[in-house]
Scaffold this motif. Structure first.
Motif, PDB file in Angstrom:
ATOM      1  N   CYS A  43       0.854  -1.182   0.000  1.00 36.43           N
ATOM      2  CA  CYS A  43       0.000   0.000   0.000  1.00 36.43           C
ATOM      3  C   CYS A  43       0.890   1.232   0.000  1.00 36.43           C
ATOM      4  O   CYS A  43       1.650   1.454   0.945  1.00 36.43           O
ATOM      5  CB  CYS A  43      -0.903  -0.015   1.230  1.00 36.43           C
ATOM      6  N   GLY A  44       0.811   2.030  -1.046  1.00 35.09           N
ATOM      7  CA  GLY A  44       1.683   3.182  -1.180  1.00 35.09           C
ATOM      8  C   GLY A  44       1.340   4.300  -0.218  1.00 35.09           C
ATOM      9  O   GLY A  44       0.220   4.404   0.279  1.00 35.09           O
ATOM     10  N   GLY A  45       2.326   5.145   0.023  1.00 39.37           N
ATOM     11  CA  GLY A  45       2.127   6.287   0.897  1.00 39.37           C
ATOM     12  C   GLY A  45       1.659   7.525   0.163  1.00 39.37           C
ATOM     13  O   GLY A  45       1.473   8.580   0.773  1.00 39.37           O
ATOM     14  N   ASN A  46       1.470   7.409  -1.161  1.00 32.37           N
ATOM     15  CA  ASN A  46       0.978   8.515  -1.956  1.00 32.37           C
ATOM     16  C   ASN A  46      -0.343   9.022  -1.379  1.00 32.37           C
ATOM     17  O   ASN A  46      -1.226   8.239  -1.038  1.00 32.37           O
ATOM     18  CB  ASN A  46       0.800   8.043  -3.409  1.00 32.37           C
ATOM     19  N   ALA A  47      -0.490  10.351  -1.297  1.00 38.64           N
ATOM     20  CA  ALA A  47      -1.696  10.931  -0.688  1.00 38.64           C
ATOM     21  C   ALA A  47      -2.958  10.545  -1.440  1.00 38.64           C
ATOM     22  O   ALA A  47      -4.052  10.560  -0.868  1.00 38.64           O
ATOM     23  CB  ALA A  47      -1.556  12.452  -0.642  1.00 38.64           C
ATOM     24  N   ARG A 104      -7.584 -16.492   0.908  1.00 39.74           N
ATOM     25  CA  ARG A 104      -6.207 -16.345   0.436  1.00 39.74           C
ATOM     26  C   ARG A 104      -5.339 -15.748   1.531  1.00 39.74           C
ATOM     27  O   ARG A 104      -5.755 -14.827   2.235  1.00 39.74           O
ATOM     28  CB  ARG A 104      -6.163 -15.453  -0.802  1.00 39.74           C
ATOM     29  N   GLU A 105      -4.123 -16.276   1.695  1.00 37.87           N
ATOM     30  CA  GLU A 105      -3.181 -15.702   2.658  1.00 37.87           C
ATOM     31  C   GLU A 105      -2.606 -14.412   2.082  1.00 37.87           C
ATOM     32  O   GLU A 105      -2.165 -14.377   0.926  1.00 37.87           O
ATOM     33  CB  GLU A 105      -2.058 -16.690   2.954  1.00 37.87           C
ATOM     34  N   VAL A 106      -2.600 -13.361   2.911  1.00 40.80           N
ATOM     35  CA  VAL A 106      -2.169 -12.043   2.447  1.00 40.80           C
ATOM     36  C   VAL A 106      -1.201 -11.441   3.465  1.00 40.80           C
ATOM     37  O   VAL A 106      -1.419 -11.542   4.684  1.00 40.80           O
ATOM     38  CB  VAL A 106      -3.368 -11.075   2.268  1.00 40.80           C
ATOM     39  N   VAL A 107      -0.158 -10.815   2.958  1.00 42.48           N
ATOM     40  CA  VAL A 107       0.722  -9.964   3.757  1.00 42.48           C
ATOM     41  C   VAL A 107       0.604  -8.556   3.195  1.00 42.48           C
ATOM     42  O   VAL A 107       0.754  -8.346   1.983  1.00 42.48           O
ATOM     43  CB  VAL A 107       2.194 -10.427   3.695  1.00 42.48           C
ATOM     44  N   LEU A 108       0.306  -7.574   4.049  1.00 38.04           N
ATOM     45  CA  LEU A 108       0.192  -6.173   3.634  1.00 38.04           C
ATOM     46  C   LEU A 108       1.446  -5.429   4.084  1.00 38.04           C
ATOM     47  O   LEU A 108       1.793  -5.451   5.264  1.00 38.04           O
ATOM     48  CB  LEU A 108      -1.052  -5.540   4.254  1.00 38.04           C
ATOM     49  N   VAL A 109       2.128  -4.807   3.141  1.00 35.70           N
ATOM     50  CA  VAL A 109       3.331  -4.014   3.422  1.00 35.70           C
ATOM     51  C   VAL A 109       2.995  -2.564   3.106  1.00 35.70           C
ATOM     52  O   VAL A 109       2.281  -2.282   2.138  1.00 35.70           O
ATOM     53  CB  VAL A 109       4.517  -4.490   2.564  1.00 35.70           C
ATOM     54  N   HIS A 110       3.495  -1.641   3.913  1.00 34.34           N
ATOM     55  CA  HIS A 110       3.130  -0.239   3.660  1.00 34.34           C
ATOM     56  C   HIS A 110       4.302   0.701   3.861  1.00 34.34           C
ATOM     57  O   HIS A 110       5.247   0.421   4.598  1.00 34.34           O
ATOM     58  CB  HIS A 110       1.983   0.189   4.582  1.00 34.34           C
ATOM     59  N   GLY A 111       4.191   1.828   3.173  1.00 31.99           N
ATOM     60  CA  GLY A 111       5.035   2.982   3.438  1.00 31.99           C
ATOM     61  C   GLY A 111       4.185   4.029   4.123  1.00 31.99           C
ATOM     62  O   GLY A 111       3.247   3.699   4.851  1.00 31.99           O
ATOM     63  N   GLY A 112       4.481   5.305   3.840  1.00 32.52           N
ATOM     64  CA  GLY A 112       3.705   6.360   4.473  1.00 32.52           C
ATOM     65  C   GLY A 112       4.311   7.726   4.235  1.00 32.52           C
ATOM     66  O   GLY A 112       4.451   8.516   5.180  1.00 32.52           O
ATOM     67  N   LEU A 129       2.882 -10.479  -6.196  1.00 26.10           N
ATOM     68  CA  LEU A 129       3.123  -9.150  -5.645  1.00 26.10           C
ATOM     69  C   LEU A 129       2.296  -8.119  -6.403  1.00 26.10           C
ATOM     70  O   LEU A 129       2.322  -8.062  -7.631  1.00 26.10           O
ATOM     71  CB  LEU A 129       4.607  -8.797  -5.758  1.00 26.10           C
ATOM     72  N   VAL A 130       1.557  -7.297  -5.634  1.00 25.68           N
ATOM     73  CA  VAL A 130       0.811  -6.168  -6.192  1.00 25.68           C
ATOM     74  C   VAL A 130       1.307  -4.900  -5.516  1.00 25.68           C
ATOM     75  O   VAL A 130       1.240  -4.769  -4.290  1.00 25.68           O
ATOM     76  CB  VAL A 130      -0.709  -6.325  -5.980  1.00 25.68           C
ATOM     77  N   LEU A 131       1.814  -3.966  -6.318  1.00 26.36           N
ATOM     78  CA  LEU A 131       2.285  -2.676  -5.823  1.00 26.36           C
ATOM     79  C   LEU A 131       1.231  -1.626  -6.162  1.00 26.36           C
ATOM     80  O   LEU A 131       1.030  -1.300  -7.346  1.00 26.36           O
ATOM     81  CB  LEU A 131       3.631  -2.312  -6.471  1.00 26.36           C
ATOM     82  N   LEU A 132       0.544  -1.115  -5.147  1.00 27.58           N
ATOM     83  CA  LEU A 132      -0.502  -0.122  -5.364  1.00 27.58           C
ATOM     84  C   LEU A 132       0.082   1.280  -5.314  1.00 27.58           C
ATOM     85  O   LEU A 132       0.941   1.587  -4.477  1.00 27.58           O
ATOM     86  CB  LEU A 132      -1.590  -0.272  -4.298  1.00 27.58           C
ATOM     87  N   THR A 133      -0.415   2.144  -6.179  1.00 26.65           N
ATOM     88  CA  THR A 133       0.119   3.493  -6.271  1.00 26.65           C
ATOM     89  C   THR A 133      -0.986   4.467  -6.642  1.00 26.65           C
ATOM     90  O   THR A 133      -2.147   4.071  -6.795  1.00 26.65           O
ATOM     91  CB  THR A 133       1.263   3.531  -7.313  1.00 26.65           C
ATOM     92  N   GLY A 134      -0.638   5.747  -6.767  1.00 29.86           N
ATOM     93  CA  GLY A 134      -1.626   6.766  -7.083  1.00 29.86           C
ATOM     94  C   GLY A 134      -1.797   7.008  -8.563  1.00 29.86           C
ATOM     95  O   GLY A 134      -1.959   8.145  -9.007  1.00 29.86           O
TER      96      GLY A 134
END
Length: 278
Positions: free
Chosen positions: A6-10, A29-37, A187-192
């Protein structure tokens, strides 16, 4: 196994991301959520009077310049604000989540970055004393233990350097390392943005697929944080991750949309992209 960053983009809506992640997890489904900020780091830095600087490496990748004060700021924002917010949102959506930084249980081990030439505040300098690193080991057993207990791990920087001190690590690359340590992970990288854009000013120029070389700089049309996402995607692919997508995190249904093919698929290949505008 699914790793979502989950990106830290506003522009990214963390509540919508958590709702989507929770739906995928409830479906089995097994999920790991990684985040910035980045947004929370900047807001907290403004409140505390800690100036933020960026550095640009010779291959055009932009990163946060991390001195001692910035490392404290990053740690406070990510582990004290963003991580609890995401854990609480997942709990509200019926998923039992647990928040971790890379320090907890030695989850993320990092190699401290050596002095390197970079452009900082418009000047080309040799950066020394940078409190940043690159993840090179992941305790996948700890993540599997939590997942086996029915918990959804929510992971943030910092990581633990070999000398025992914390270092800031890029969250996209941390997510790539985590996906690479979990066999069969996607891997899914979410962004703005709706994906990787050939023209950053034109959201209709999203690439259906982008091939990145096994090494060297990312494609020239990848600007800012997107270039770093391509670096992370390449690292994940080289570690054996079968599917990597860069997708839109700005509104609802984006995680499941990405799993169904939305956004940009990143593959290893020739230096030029193989994508076509979607």
């Amino acid at each position: 196994m699914l790793v979502v960053k989950c990106g830290g983009n506003a522009a990214v809506d963390p509540a919508a991301v958590c709702r989507e992640v929770a739906a995928v997890a409830r479906a089995g489904r097994e999920v790991v959520l990684v985040h910035g900020g980045s947004g929370d780091i900047e807001r907290l830095g403004a409140r505390l009077g800690v100036p933020q600087r960026t550095q640009i490496s010779p291959d055009r990748v932009r990163a946060r310049h991390t001195d001692d004060a910035t490392l404290e700021l990053v740690t406070m924002a990510l582990t004290g604000v963003v991580n609890p917010r995401l854990v609480a949102a997942l709990q509200a959506y019926g998923v039992n989540a647990v928040g971790l930084s890379g320090l907890d249980g030695g989850l993320l081990r990092a190699r401290r970055k050596a002095p390197q030439r970079a452009v900082v505040d418009g000047r080309r300098v040799l950066v020394r004393g940078n409190r940043a690193g690159t993840v090179d080991r992941v305790d996948a057993g700890l993540l599997r233990l939590l997942l086996h207990r029915g918990l959804l791990p929510v992971v943030s920087p910092p990581a633990l350097a070999d000398d025992g001190s914390p270092v800031n690590v890029n969250a996209d690359r941390a997510a790539a390392a985590i996906a690479g340590a979990l066999p069969g992970a996607e891997l899914v990288l979410l962004t703005g943005a709706p994906g990787l854009l050939r023209d950053p000013a034109d959201e209709d120029s999203v690439l259906a697929e982008c091939a990145v070389a096994p090494d060297g700089p990312p494609p020239g049309y990848a600007h800012g944080g997107m270039a770093l996402k391509l670096v992370a995607a390449r690292e994940a692919l080289r570690a054996g991750v079968g599917r990597v997508r860069i997708a839109d995190g700005r509104d609802a249904a984006r995680v499941r949309a990405a799993l169904a093919g939305a956004g940009t698929a990143v593959v290893l290949g020739a230096p030029a992209d193989r994508g076509a505008a979607a």
